[in-house]
Structure formats: C-alpha cells, structure tokens
Design a protein around this motif. Sequence first.
Motif, PDB file in Angstrom:
ATOM      1  N   TYR A   1       5.979  -1.808 -10.406  1.00 36.59           N
ATOM      2  CA  TYR A   1       5.402  -3.126 -10.718  1.00 36.59           C
ATOM      3  C   TYR A   1       4.099  -2.976 -11.513  1.00 36.59           C
ATOM      4  O   TYR A   1       3.909  -3.623 -12.557  1.00 36.59           O
ATOM      5  CB  TYR A   1       5.150  -3.873  -9.413  1.00 36.59           C
ATOM      6  N   LEU A   2       3.242  -2.104 -11.038  1.00 30.28           N
ATOM      7  CA  LEU A   2       1.958  -1.933 -11.724  1.00 30.28           C
ATOM      8  C   LEU A   2       2.145  -1.276 -13.090  1.00 30.28           C
ATOM      9  O   LEU A   2       1.390  -1.562 -14.030  1.00 30.28           O
ATOM     10  CB  LEU A   2       1.012  -1.099 -10.849  1.00 30.28           C
ATOM     11  N   TYR A   3       3.143  -0.415 -13.181  1.00 32.52           N
ATOM     12  CA  TYR A   3       3.387   0.211 -14.488  1.00 32.52           C
ATOM     13  C   TYR A   3       3.841  -0.838 -15.506  1.00 32.52           C
ATOM     14  O   TYR A   3       3.369  -0.862 -16.643  1.00 32.52           O
ATOM     15  CB  TYR A   3       4.444   1.310 -14.336  1.00 32.52           C
ATOM     16  N   ARG A   4       4.723  -1.706 -15.092  1.00 27.88           N
ATOM     17  CA  ARG A   4       5.171  -2.743 -16.024  1.00 27.88           C
ATOM     18  C   ARG A   4       4.075  -3.769 -16.294  1.00 27.88           C
ATOM     19  O   ARG A   4       4.048  -4.403 -17.327  1.00 27.88           O
ATOM     20  CB  ARG A   4       6.408  -3.452 -15.452  1.00 27.88           C
ATOM     21  N   PHE A   5       3.201  -3.912 -15.343  1.00 27.68           N
ATOM     22  CA  PHE A   5       2.096  -4.861 -15.525  1.00 27.68           C
ATOM     23  C   PHE A   5       1.054  -4.293 -16.482  1.00 27.68           C
ATOM     24  O   PHE A   5       0.538  -4.995 -17.357  1.00 27.68           O
ATOM     25  CB  PHE A   5       1.455  -5.145 -14.161  1.00 27.68           C
ATOM     26  N   LEU A   6       0.746  -3.001 -16.337  1.00 31.90           N
ATOM     27  CA  LEU A   6      -0.340  -2.402 -17.110  1.00 31.90           C
ATOM     28  C   LEU A   6       0.150  -1.595 -18.306  1.00 31.90           C
ATOM     29  O   LEU A   6      -0.623  -1.295 -19.213  1.00 31.90           O
ATOM     30  CB  LEU A   6      -1.185  -1.487 -16.215  1.00 31.90           C
ATOM     31  N   ASN A   7       1.427  -1.196 -18.267  1.00 31.40           N
ATOM     32  CA  ASN A   7       1.999  -0.329 -19.297  1.00 31.40           C
ATOM     33  C   ASN A   7       1.229   0.997 -19.385  1.00 31.40           C
ATOM     34  O   ASN A   7       1.007   1.537 -20.469  1.00 31.40           O
ATOM     35  CB  ASN A   7       2.020  -1.030 -20.659  1.00 31.40           C
ATOM     36  N   ASP A   8       0.808   1.485 -18.226  1.00 29.89           N
ATOM     37  CA  ASP A   8       0.053   2.746 -18.166  1.00 29.89           C
ATOM     38  C   ASP A   8       0.401   3.409 -16.829  1.00 29.89           C
ATOM     39  O   ASP A   8      -0.002   2.916 -15.765  1.00 29.89           O
ATOM     40  CB  ASP A   8      -1.448   2.458 -18.256  1.00 29.89           C
TER      41      ASP A   8
END
Lengths: 273, 210
Positions: B54-61
């Motif tokens: 979730y956080l990866y797709r949110f931040l793209n990092d």
Amino acid sequence: MGNQTPQSKDPMTVEHGEAQISRLLASLPRVDAPGDFNFRVKARIAEGRPSEAPSRWFPLAARAALPVAAIALIGGYFGITAIYSPDEGPAQAVVVDSAPAQPEIRQPVQSLPPVGPQQDEVAAVVSEAETPVRPVQEPQTVRSVAVRNTVPKAPVSTPAADEASFDVSAPIPKTLSPDEATPKPSATVRQGDPAGEVLKRIGINALFGESGWKAESVSPDTAAAKAGVRAGDVIQSVDEQPLSDLGSVAKPAKGKKVTVLRDGRSVEIVIEP
Amino acid sequence: MAFDKRQSVGVEDSQTYMPDEKLSDHALIEATRNGDETAFEEIVSRYRNSLTNYLYRFLNDYEEAVDLAQETFVRVYFALDRYHTQYAFSTYIYRIATNLAISEIRRRKRRRLLSLTGLFQAEDDSSVEFQPPDDRILPDAELVQDERSEVIGRAIAALPEKYRIPVVLRDIEGRSYDEIAEIMELGLGTTKSRISRGRGLLKEKLQHYL
C-alpha cells in the motif's frame, strides 16, 4: 443523438472506464516486505518510542524569543543602572563637598532639619575637607546639604534647591550653638552618613554595583592610596562595619581599617591618618 | 522490552499467543497488552506485506514504503493502550500508515525533493497534477510489463492525495468502501466520489494501456 464519443459522460461508459482502470490497477504486481522486516521492527521497538518530529513552530518561537530576551536583558540592565546610578546616590554629596570654591558662596540654609539616624533620606554633610577649621563667625551657614536619591545631578547646592528638598514644616532648631554648627576637624564619619561618603573621605571613589562597593579609583596622596587600596577592590567593611548595601553606616566610623575583596580573597588594610 | 521473549508457550498460560490458533487481531492485541510479544510479531507478519505494498503504491518508493511500514508498527506497538476495539484493527493500522505517508509527502514538498512533475502541482493539492504524456516507444516486448507497471505507478503517485488514498485502498488493496471511509474519516458518499474521480483522472493518463 447516437454519436457518442468514448469521452462522453454516459454512465455506462463511465462505469466501463472505471472498471477498466480498476482492473488495470489490480493487475499491478504486488511488492512484499523484505525478509528482515520483523527483525528491523523489533530493533526499532527496542530503541524505544519513535521520536516525534520537532514542531515546525518551535524554530519560529525560538527566533521570536531570542530578540525579546535580548531586549529584556538590555532594558533590565539600563533600568537597574538608572535606579542605582551613582549620580543619584551618595556620590552626590561627595560632589558638593569636593568643590573647593563652593563653601564660600553658599547661602545660609534657613530650614535645616535635624540630622539623626532616622533621617536616612536626607544626609547632612559637613564640608570638612576644604574647611578643616573654620572660625565660629557664621554658625548657621557652614553646612551644605545634599538630598540622596531625590535631586539628581545637582552639583552645587543652592538655597532654592535646598528649600525645595526639605519639608518646610520640619521643626527648626531653636538655637544652634557654635559647637553644634562648627564642623569637627577630624575624619570621623558620622552616624547615618552614606557608605560612599565614608569611602570618599579616605580617598576611595567607589560605586555600588552587583559585587558591592567597588573602588573605581583611589585618589592619589590620600590615606587609602598610601595604605595600598587599589582600584578594583571591593570594599566589604569599614571599621568592622559591613558595607553590604547602599545604606548608611550604622555607627560612626573613622575609616581606620577597611576590608577589601581582592582577587577573590579578603584583605584587611589599615588606613594611617 | 524483549520482543520475542516467549517463543515457546506453555499450555497453562491462557494469555499467550498460540501459534497454531488463528486468533483475531483483537485477541492478538489483547495478548500483546498482557505481555505476549510473540502475539505482536504475528500482527506484524499479518500486515507487513499489505502495508508495504500500500505504501509503495502510495509513495512510489520502495525503500520509503518499507521504512514507513516499520514505523507504523512501532507506533502501533507503543500506542496499544490507546487503541479501542470499536474500529477494526486493519482500519486503525491503515490510518496510521496513511497519516505517516501524508506527512512524508509534505516533508518531501518542503524539502523540494519532488520530481519535475511536482512543479505543476498546486500547493493545496486539490487540483489535478500535470502528467506529461509518456510517448516513449517500448524497445522490447519483454519489458512491456515492467514498463507498464512503472508508468502506472508514476501515474498513481502523481494523483492528488485525496484521490490517491482511496483509489489505492480500493483497487489495489481491495478494501471495502466502508473501511476506506473510516480510514479517511470521510462520509461514504464522499469516499465513493473521490474514488470515481481518481479513476477518471487515471483513465485520462493511462488511455494508452486501456
């Protein structure tokens, strides 16, 4: 009517487009946490509570507080300096006494209040330095009067100022005998004299500051200078009487022995007359 | 505080986590409160992958996503006493992760570390961010999937926060509308509207892949 483009707002088309996007996003490959994820969480927990990010308002508050504190310090310094200014203190009386030509031109003071230990605000200073012995010809005119902390920067005492400084309703001595009016030709400091006056008489020009009565200078060829009192000495006592404040000495003092604080040590100095 | 002080559990200890059982999140939380650190480890294991994704797709990092996911668990651990079971634990932990991610994005903005596309984004983040068209020709069919994922990821990351959060939670994490509304502390209608609007923005940007 039937020429709807793909960008039309037809609900069915919109839902179809949203469904396409939804499927597109769902088809994205998932990423997993690294293998040491649990271990790193444990390590962080072992380190303790997460540090809260510093408030971004704090630097602003600090930036505002520093100048305010600086202004308060500077203002406080000048305020204290103004309150305890040596020009308004005992040095005022010294200035009057040290003017050599003034005693001859002084006018008689008609309403002279009695001088005693309870008259702390008004100090009658006898002009002894420049008139060691004065004939008893004008017994009521030999005193010059200075008012401490009430009439700043009045180097020469004038009748008008003196009268304005005193309560005209104060009782006037009925008689003033020559013995009472004539100054004694000695270095004795009277009871009730301000501490600065005591020091001045033996040649120490001192100002009262945070550390106490600090000798700003020592007049050359005076008893104090000969005895070894130096500028910078903090005078702690005169004739065993402590000088801890701006008040007057409690008992008569001749200034035969002073205790000074020099380089952090207390030094007793005997003043030879 | 020993995190894994109890790897083996005695049968007589009723408060400890039993590895063979499938306890609810609330039961695990209660066990952690009672001192069973292993129960918290199970919570971490349950949610670490979904939170990281979730956080990866949110931040793209990815690195930042892993870091914030760990920070989320640390905060949950130290705030267990303040957790109320009126909310689902998943809602609670996604809300913490979302708040951390939003804080991170705002910190990035302050540091001017955004990419060039950030220059076209309004300060209040309420307008649609400009996304330059990706006209690059795919050089190799084998890279099509990776390229597509990268472009979609950048398009998601370029969405305004208020659209990005519900779209990712709904279409990538598969959360329900009700749960998303609770995570974002919004009404159900507003949540659905934002998801629809976010999808519409993505459709404009990703027309090439539809």
